[in-house]
Design an enzyme around this catalytic site. Structure first.
Site, PDB file in Angstrom:
ATOM      1  N   ASP A  18       0.880  -1.172   0.000  1.00  0.00           N
ATOM      2  CA  ASP A  18       0.000   0.000   0.000  1.00  0.00           C
ATOM      3  C   ASP A  18       0.914   1.219   0.000  1.00  0.00           C
ATOM      4  OD1 ASP A  18      -1.589   2.146   0.661  1.00  0.00           O
ATOM      5  OD2 ASP A  18      -2.428   1.236   2.468  1.00  0.00           O
ATOM      6  N   VAL A  41      -6.038   4.660  -5.842  1.00  0.00           N
ATOM      7  CA  VAL A  41      -4.880   5.081  -5.065  1.00  0.00           C
ATOM      8  C   VAL A  41      -5.018   6.561  -4.655  1.00  0.00           C
ATOM      9  CG1 VAL A  41      -3.360   5.683  -7.020  1.00  0.00           C
ATOM     10  CG2 VAL A  41      -2.369   4.823  -4.917  1.00  0.00           C
ATOM     11  N   ASP A  42      -5.685   7.340  -5.475  1.00  0.00           N
ATOM     12  CA  ASP A  42      -5.931   8.759  -5.180  1.00  0.00           C
ATOM     13  C   ASP A  42      -6.754   8.890  -3.889  1.00  0.00           C
ATOM     14  OD1 ASP A  42      -6.059  11.499  -5.546  1.00  0.00           O
ATOM     15  OD2 ASP A  42      -7.558  11.426  -7.148  1.00  0.00           O
ATOM     16  N   VAL A 133      -8.879   2.579 -12.774  1.00  0.00           N
ATOM     17  CA  VAL A 133     -10.065   3.246 -13.335  1.00  0.00           C
ATOM     18  C   VAL A 133      -9.817   3.712 -14.777  1.00  0.00           C
ATOM     19  CG1 VAL A 133     -11.556   5.286 -13.062  1.00  0.00           C
ATOM     20  CG2 VAL A 133     -10.847   3.998 -11.054  1.00  0.00           C
TER      21      VAL A 133
END
Ligand code: AR6
Length: 177
Positions: A18, A41-42, A133
């Site tokens: 992570d 991740v944003d 995405v």
């Protein structure tokens, strides 16, 4: 006496993890042009960094980046509560919106690295930009990312670490390396 800046090839590491917990100078964020957070991740970076990061991003939007951050470019902020010192936000190409030019993705990695070096970072962690995405095949992302990392010559950055979130991404980066 003149001083000469030596540009060296940084080491490259590939790990599973992570990115928000990475103990590096800069963490790269796969952001969107609006810079005010999102999913993937944003979302994880904004959640881990806390409100200070959102505030810095808002200020950027109100000043230097009123039209948003263009695809392939990058911008630096602090990292709020994360262990890193900086977040470098970049906007990957969105394949679902017809952005299929590999040069745009290559530019995300190269520009983020350039900005990290300019900020005198010694270590930088990257996610698999555009592989979520934004719909790029992670195999292609891995090849482009590794190509940029291998050809990089930096004055300050000595370590580039790719932090992959799942098995498929990890395997793709290991293959590309
Ligand atoms: N650490 C490391 N990698 C992660 C983490 C994490 N904590 N969480 C997800 N990933 P994505 P994109 C991986 O969708 O494709 C956002 O909504 C994930 O498994 O985060 O560039 C933005 O606001 C995948 O391999 O970024 C934009 O709107 C990789 O990070 C849009 O998504 C990238 O997936 C950007 O899409």
């Amino acid at each position: 006496m003149n001083t000469v800046t030596v540009h060296e090839a940084p080491s490259v590491e590939i790990v599973r993890g992570d990115i928000t917990t990475e103990q590096v100078d800069a963490v790269v964020n796969a952001a969107n042009s609006g810079l005010l957070g999102g999913g993937g991740v944003d979302g994880a970076i904004h959640a881990a960094a806390g409100p200070q990061l959102r505030e810095e991003c808002r200020k950027l939007r109100a000043t230097r980046l009123t039209g948003g951050l263009p695809t392939g470019e990058a911008v630096i902020t602090g990292a709020g509560r994360m262990p890193a010192r900086y977040v470098i936000h970049t906007v990957g190409p969105n394949r679902h919106a017809g952005q299929t030019d590999p040069a745009l993705l290559s530019s995300c990695f190269a520009e983020s690295l350039r900005i990290a070096d300019e900020a005198e970072c010694r270590s930088v962690a990257f996610p698999a930009i555009s592989a979520g995405v934004y719909g790029w095949d992670v195999e292609e992302v891995a090849c482009i990312a590794l190509e940029v990392a291998r050809s990089a010559r930096c004055a300050h950055v000595r370590l580039i670490r790719f932090v992959l979130y799942d098995d498929r991404a990890l395997a793709a980066f290991e293959r590309a390396a």
